[in-house]
Design a protein around this motif. Structure first.
Motif, mmCIF file in Angstrom:
data_model
loop_
_atom_site.group_PDB
_atom_site.id
_atom_site.type_symbol
_atom_site.label_atom_id
_atom_site.label_comp_id
_atom_site.label_asym_id
_atom_site.label_seq_id
_atom_site.Cartn_x
_atom_site.Cartn_y
_atom_site.Cartn_z
ATOM 1 N N LYS A 56 3.264 -42.916 -86.876
ATOM 2 C CA LYS A 56 2.070 -43.591 -87.384
ATOM 3 C C LYS A 56 0.789 -42.976 -86.829
ATOM 4 O O LYS A 56 -0.296 -43.492 -87.078
ATOM 5 C CB LYS A 56 2.122 -45.074 -87.006
ATOM 6 C CG LYS A 56 3.292 -45.823 -87.612
ATOM 7 C CD LYS A 56 3.412 -47.240 -87.050
ATOM 8 C CE LYS A 56 2.293 -48.131 -87.502
ATOM 9 N NZ LYS A 56 2.480 -49.535 -87.107
ATOM 10 N N GLY A 57 0.933 -41.904 -86.044
ATOM 11 C CA GLY A 57 -0.252 -41.270 -85.471
ATOM 12 C C GLY A 57 -0.819 -42.008 -84.280
ATOM 13 O O GLY A 57 -1.991 -41.857 -83.930
ATOM 14 N N ARG A 58 0.028 -42.837 -83.628
ATOM 15 C CA ARG A 58 -0.410 -43.592 -82.463
ATOM 16 C C ARG A 58 0.372 -43.137 -81.228
ATOM 17 O O ARG A 58 1.339 -42.390 -81.330
ATOM 18 C CB ARG A 58 -0.222 -45.092 -82.683
ATOM 19 C CG ARG A 58 -1.107 -45.640 -83.793
ATOM 20 C CD ARG A 58 -0.970 -47.146 -83.913
ATOM 21 N NE ARG A 58 -1.837 -47.663 -84.976
ATOM 22 C CZ ARG A 58 -1.913 -48.936 -85.314
ATOM 23 N NH1 ARG A 58 -1.179 -49.832 -84.678
ATOM 24 N NH2 ARG A 58 -2.703 -49.331 -86.282
ATOM 25 N N THR A 59 -0.025 -43.617 -80.083
ATOM 26 C CA THR A 59 0.638 -43.244 -78.848
ATOM 27 C C THR A 59 1.460 -44.401 -78.306
ATOM 28 O O THR A 59 1.131 -45.567 -78.530
ATOM 29 C CB THR A 59 -0.389 -42.818 -77.778
ATOM 30 O OG1 THR A 59 -1.332 -43.888 -77.592
ATOM 31 C CG2 THR A 59 -1.145 -41.572 -78.219
ATOM 32 N N VAL A 60 2.518 -44.033 -77.588
ATOM 33 C CA VAL A 60 3.318 -45.052 -76.924
ATOM 34 C C VAL A 60 2.461 -45.680 -75.830
ATOM 35 O O VAL A 60 1.834 -44.984 -75.030
ATOM 36 C CB VAL A 60 4.596 -44.432 -76.330
ATOM 37 C CG1 VAL A 60 5.341 -45.454 -75.477
ATOM 38 C CG2 VAL A 60 5.496 -43.914 -77.458
ATOM 39 N N GLY A 61 2.427 -46.999 -75.812
ATOM 40 C CA GLY A 61 1.515 -47.685 -74.907
ATOM 41 C C GLY A 61 2.131 -48.053 -73.580
ATOM 42 O O GLY A 61 3.317 -47.831 -73.324
ATOM 43 N N VAL A 274 10.218 -53.604 -80.825
ATOM 44 C CA VAL A 274 10.191 -52.700 -79.673
ATOM 45 C C VAL A 274 9.697 -51.334 -80.139
ATOM 46 O O VAL A 274 9.755 -51.019 -81.330
ATOM 47 C CB VAL A 274 11.590 -52.555 -79.013
ATOM 48 C CG1 VAL A 274 12.119 -53.898 -78.534
ATOM 49 C CG2 VAL A 274 12.581 -51.923 -79.974
ATOM 50 N N ASP A 275 9.191 -50.524 -79.202
ATOM 51 C CA ASP A 275 8.774 -49.177 -79.586
ATOM 52 C C ASP A 275 9.957 -48.214 -79.464
ATOM 53 O O ASP A 275 11.049 -48.579 -79.007
ATOM 54 C CB ASP A 275 7.543 -48.723 -78.801
ATOM 55 C CG ASP A 275 7.829 -48.429 -77.330
ATOM 56 O OD1 ASP A 275 9.000 -48.234 -76.953
ATOM 57 O OD2 ASP A 275 6.852 -48.380 -76.541
ATOM 58 N N SER A 276 9.754 -46.959 -79.863
ATOM 59 C CA SER A 276 10.855 -45.987 -79.925
ATOM 60 C C SER A 276 11.331 -45.539 -78.554
ATOM 61 O O SER A 276 12.357 -44.851 -78.445
ATOM 62 C CB SER A 276 10.426 -44.776 -80.757
ATOM 63 O OG SER A 276 9.223 -44.229 -80.242
ATOM 64 N N THR A 277 10.604 -45.922 -77.493
ATOM 65 C CA THR A 277 11.073 -45.609 -76.141
ATOM 66 C C THR A 277 11.810 -46.789 -75.524
ATOM 67 O O THR A 277 12.228 -46.719 -74.366
ATOM 68 C CB THR A 277 9.898 -45.203 -75.221
ATOM 69 O OG1 THR A 277 9.082 -46.363 -74.944
ATOM 70 C CG2 THR A 277 9.042 -44.119 -75.852
ATOM 71 N N GLY A 278 11.952 -47.874 -76.262
ATOM 72 C CA GLY A 278 12.682 -49.024 -75.767
ATOM 73 C C GLY A 278 11.829 -50.085 -75.099
ATOM 74 O O GLY A 278 12.356 -51.056 -74.549
ATOM 75 N N GLN A 279 10.504 -49.932 -75.148
ATOM 76 C CA GLN A 279 9.624 -50.952 -74.573
ATOM 77 C C GLN A 279 9.422 -52.086 -75.583
ATOM 78 O O GLN A 279 9.117 -51.841 -76.745
ATOM 79 C CB GLN A 279 8.264 -50.351 -74.205
ATOM 80 C CG GLN A 279 8.306 -49.326 -73.096
ATOM 81 C CD GLN A 279 6.906 -48.856 -72.717
ATOM 82 O OE1 GLN A 279 6.408 -49.158 -71.659
ATOM 83 N NE2 GLN A 279 6.268 -48.117 -73.615
ATOM 84 N N GLN A 280 9.534 -53.325 -75.100
ATOM 85 C CA GLN A 280 9.339 -54.470 -75.975
ATOM 86 C C GLN A 280 7.850 -54.689 -76.224
ATOM 87 O O GLN A 280 7.026 -54.551 -75.322
ATOM 88 C CB GLN A 280 9.960 -55.722 -75.337
ATOM 89 C CG GLN A 280 9.950 -56.942 -76.256
ATOM 90 C CD GLN A 280 10.492 -58.189 -75.573
ATOM 91 O OE1 GLN A 280 10.564 -58.245 -74.340
ATOM 92 N NE2 GLN A 280 10.888 -59.187 -76.363
ATOM 93 N N MET A 621 -1.531 -55.545 -84.188
ATOM 94 C CA MET A 621 -2.197 -55.767 -82.919
ATOM 95 C C MET A 621 -1.223 -55.741 -81.737
ATOM 96 O O MET A 621 -1.612 -55.464 -80.601
ATOM 97 C CB MET A 621 -2.943 -57.103 -82.962
ATOM 98 C CG MET A 621 -3.856 -57.371 -81.785
ATOM 99 S SD MET A 621 -4.831 -58.878 -82.069
ATOM 100 C CE MET A 621 -5.455 -59.187 -80.416
ATOM 101 N N ASP A 622 0.048 -56.016 -81.993
ATOM 102 C CA ASP A 622 1.025 -55.961 -80.904
ATOM 103 C C ASP A 622 1.244 -54.537 -80.389
ATOM 104 O O ASP A 622 1.811 -54.340 -79.305
ATOM 105 C CB ASP A 622 2.354 -56.577 -81.349
ATOM 106 C CG ASP A 622 2.951 -55.889 -82.562
ATOM 107 O OD1 ASP A 622 2.190 -55.468 -83.447
ATOM 108 O OD2 ASP A 622 4.187 -55.779 -82.630
ATOM 109 N N GLU A 623 0.766 -53.544 -81.147
ATOM 110 C CA GLU A 623 0.864 -52.145 -80.718
ATOM 111 C C GLU A 623 -0.369 -51.685 -79.945
ATOM 112 O O GLU A 623 -0.375 -50.581 -79.380
ATOM 113 C CB GLU A 623 1.083 -51.242 -81.936
ATOM 114 C CG GLU A 623 2.374 -51.535 -82.688
ATOM 115 C CD GLU A 623 2.451 -50.817 -84.029
ATOM 116 O OE1 GLU A 623 1.637 -49.896 -84.267
ATOM 117 O OE2 GLU A 623 3.325 -51.183 -84.839
ATOM 118 N N PHE A 624 -1.426 -52.501 -79.929
ATOM 119 C CA PHE A 624 -2.607 -52.162 -79.134
ATOM 120 C C PHE A 624 -2.253 -52.321 -77.650
ATOM 121 O O PHE A 624 -1.435 -53.164 -77.285
ATOM 122 C CB PHE A 624 -3.777 -53.093 -79.458
ATOM 123 C CG PHE A 624 -4.242 -53.073 -80.901
ATOM 124 C CD1 PHE A 624 -3.739 -52.165 -81.820
ATOM 125 C CD2 PHE A 624 -5.184 -53.990 -81.357
ATOM 126 C CE1 PHE A 624 -4.163 -52.146 -83.140
ATOM 127 C CE2 PHE A 624 -5.617 -53.996 -82.680
ATOM 128 C CZ PHE A 624 -5.101 -53.081 -83.567
#
Length: 628
Positions: A56-61, A274-280, A621-624
């Motif tokens: 999506k052009g975003r970074t893992v937070g 969850v994100d692709s690194t496994g973070q909820q 917003m949960d990805e911010f």
């Protein structure tokens, strides 16, 4: 083998692209969570919704932190359930409907909907979520006369008939109608959805069918409820965030009821993404919503008191906000407003005055009014030339867009406008040069406003000078929202100013309710909308050919089976609006300032609207996450 519609295929593919190889995903614990909670593998569904941020052009937070934002009134705490935008199905940033809380949706023949929840999904209190929660909503809430005396809501009925409802297993339910129901899925994706699921394990204790009568009586006395039904209604508060005991599926949960001025919303440890690194998700630990005077919010945002702010900010604040960026370390992103027009002048087609009614329904008169407005000048003076002059219609971001919808009868041509007014027979003028109505009254139009937006007053001031050139006198009359609506209801309202169509970026899958007289709160045609909403018991049956055709098309959309059918219906309805100039739109695409301070993954370019959009919701917003 079931034959699935293209919608099912699209939903399945979207979910697959997001999920990726689940077997290779190693879930990670979130720092700072209550140590007594179960491990993350037991908190998230067996197959959580996995978000590929890089795609999506975003970074893992990074998880953690607190986000401050300002709201203009205490009741706006409910926006946390809008911005969180966890929905059974929801729109992504390309306006496709995709599964979210649901693992998948199967649609057959446009009328059979099989909803599959995620195995192992839990409410915010750790209790399982599944088919029973949807069954409880349908059978015990919306089908219960004491809780829902008005009967099934429109999106659950087709030609006045509700669905057959089935529980297939612990995670699967099915709704079956006799005919297609294209309203069903778009309704579930709204900013304020119907929440066709309820935390049954919590609410059953307040329901006469399941609860202890003594407990119900005791709890009813606490909230001064006369019986179990109003008690249940108070406890069943999925949208407003008033009941801190009510479990939720949203990313943030209100757990404290200790202030009406400062609301703390805490992360949901059982959230399903969850994100692709496994973070909820969500990344941010808590959202703090502080009540402030709405008029002071722009100044407070400029002073750096908000991490994320769009509410109570408008285009007119951009210059001031830009000046404060460097000193207070924030960025003012400029998102595109999704309204069909920032400002729209609305002739009331069901006004009671017979002379005005005949004139406002004369297409030539509305065309003359539109041709008498220099929209380019309005755009330069009010919006620094950054908007798009034109009609109140769909925007270029919509797949239904055609340039003609924006430009037809929207050029500035006072000579042609005068000719049309002469053709109607409005040739007599008084000593001031103002044309006379057929009954001898001067052609003086009172355009009423809600008195809430200065830019509307400024626009009318400019239009007043323009319409004087074609022999029409405009009086702007500031009022209040409730008074304005009351005058529309009584038929006293001749013309008003409001923002344009709420949804300027529709797809054919979204209901065209903005375009047809199906709502009684419309300032353009209250009586017709009231007739539709009351099944003919109130209001007036449409007796104007364009309105009659719009109603026919809307009814056809309600029983349509394919996207192609729906696209054709939308196209004809939009063409009618362009041909008839039912709304006199002025300028669209006006920018919405979004102040961003110390928050990453917030897009600098985005869309800002209610439906579809949910303000921040469509941008997830949960990805911010907090940068520091």
């Amino acid at each position: 083998m079931k034959t699935l519609t293209s919608l099912k295929v699209g939903l399945f593919l979207a979910a697959t692209m997001l999920a990726g190889p689940l077997a290779a995903l190693e879930l990670k614990e979130t720092p700072g969570l209550d140590a007594s909670l179960p491990p993350v593998a037991e908190r998230v569904p067996t197959e959580p919704l996995v978000v590929d941020l890089e795609a999506k052009g975003r970074t893992v937070g990074k998880p953690g932190g607190s986000l401050d934002t300002l709201i203009g009134r205490a009741k706006d705490v409910r926006l946390i359930n809008v911005w969180g935008y966890a929905r059974l199905v929801g729109y992504n940033e390309t306006l496709e409907l995709v599964p979210d809380i649901l693992e998948s949706v199967e649609v057959e023949d446009g009328r059979i909907f099989t909803l599959n929840t995620r195995e192992g999904h839990k409410w915010s209190d750790g209790h399982p979520f599944g088919a029973e929660d949807i069954r409880y909503y349908f059978e015990d809430v919306v089908s219960n006369e004491k809780l829902t005396p008005s009967g099934l809501p429109p999106f659950l009925e087709v030609n006045g008939k509700g669905p057959k409802f089935e529980v297939l297993d612990d995670t699967t339910v099915r709704f079956t109608w006799d005919e297609p129901n294209p309203l069903f899925l778009p309704e579930l994706a709204k900013s304020r959805p119907p929440f066709i699921y309820r935390p049954a394990h919590y609410l059953k204790q307040f329901h006469e069918k399941y609860g202890d009568p003594k407990l119900i009586e005791k709890e009813a006395k606490k909230v001064k409820a006369r019986s179990w039904a109003p008690l249940h209604g108070k406890k069943d508060d999925m949208y407003n965030a008033r009941n801190v005991d009510l479990p939720t599926l949203q990313p943030w949960v209100r757990k404290r009821d200790d202030s009406d001025l400062r609301f703390i919303l805490e992360r949901n440890p059982y959230y399903h993404r969850v994100d692709s690194t496994g973070q909820q998700l969500p990344y941010i630990d808590q959202v703090v919503m502080t009540v402030a005077d709405g008029k002071l919010i722009p100044a407070k945002a400029q002073a750096g008191e908000s991490n994320l702010q769009a509410r109570n900010l408008s285009f007119s604040d951009i210059t001031v906000l830009k000046k404060g960026e460097k000193q207070n370390d924030y960025v003012t992103a400029l998102w595109s407003n999704t309204k069909g027009s920032e400002i729209s002048i609305l002739p009331n087609m069901t006004v009671k005055d017979p002379v005005w009614r005949e004139l406002l329904r004369d297409t030539r008169f509305r065309h003359a009014l539109s041709l008498g407005i220099d929209r380019n000048l309005l755009n330069r003076v009010l919006f620094f030339g950054l908007g798009t002059p034109g009609n109140d219609t769909v925007l270029s971001a919509s797949p239904l867009y055609k340039a003609e919808y924006t430009t037809k009868w929207a050029e500035f041509d006072p000579e042609k406008a005068n000719a049309l007014l002469d053709e109607i027979g409005l040739t007599e003028r008084n000593d001031e040069g103002i044309r006379l109505l057929p009954d001898g009254r001067p052609l003086e139009i009172i355009v009423e406003t809600a008195g809430e937006q200065q830019v509307q007053e400024d626009a009318l001031e400019l239009v007043t000078e323009m319409w004087r050139e074609i022999g029409i006198k405009l009086f702007a009359k500031p009022s209040q929202r409730d008074n304005l609506r009351e005058r529309a209801i009584t038929g006293q309202l001749v013309m008003s100013v409001w923002s344009g169509f709420e949804n300027g970026i529709p797809t054919s899958e979204m209901p065209p309710e903005d375009l047809a007289p199906v709502r009684g709160d419309s300032l353009s045609w209250h009586a017709w909308g009231d007739y539709y909403e009351t099944d003919g018991e109130g209001g007036e049956k449409p007796d104007w050919a364009p309105a009659e055709r719009l109603m026919e098309l809307y009814q056809a959309w309600l029983v349509s089976r394919t996207p192609e059918e729906r696209a054709k219906i939308w196209e004809e309805m939009l063409q009618i609006h362009a041909d008839e100039t039912i709304h006199i739109g002025l300028v669209s695409g006006v920018r919405q300032p979004v102040v961003v301070k110390n928050v990453d993954n917030v897009p600098l370019e985005g869309i800002y609207g209610w439906d579809p959009g949910a303000h921040f919701g469509i941008h997830r917003m949960d990805e911010f996450y907090m940068a520091k």
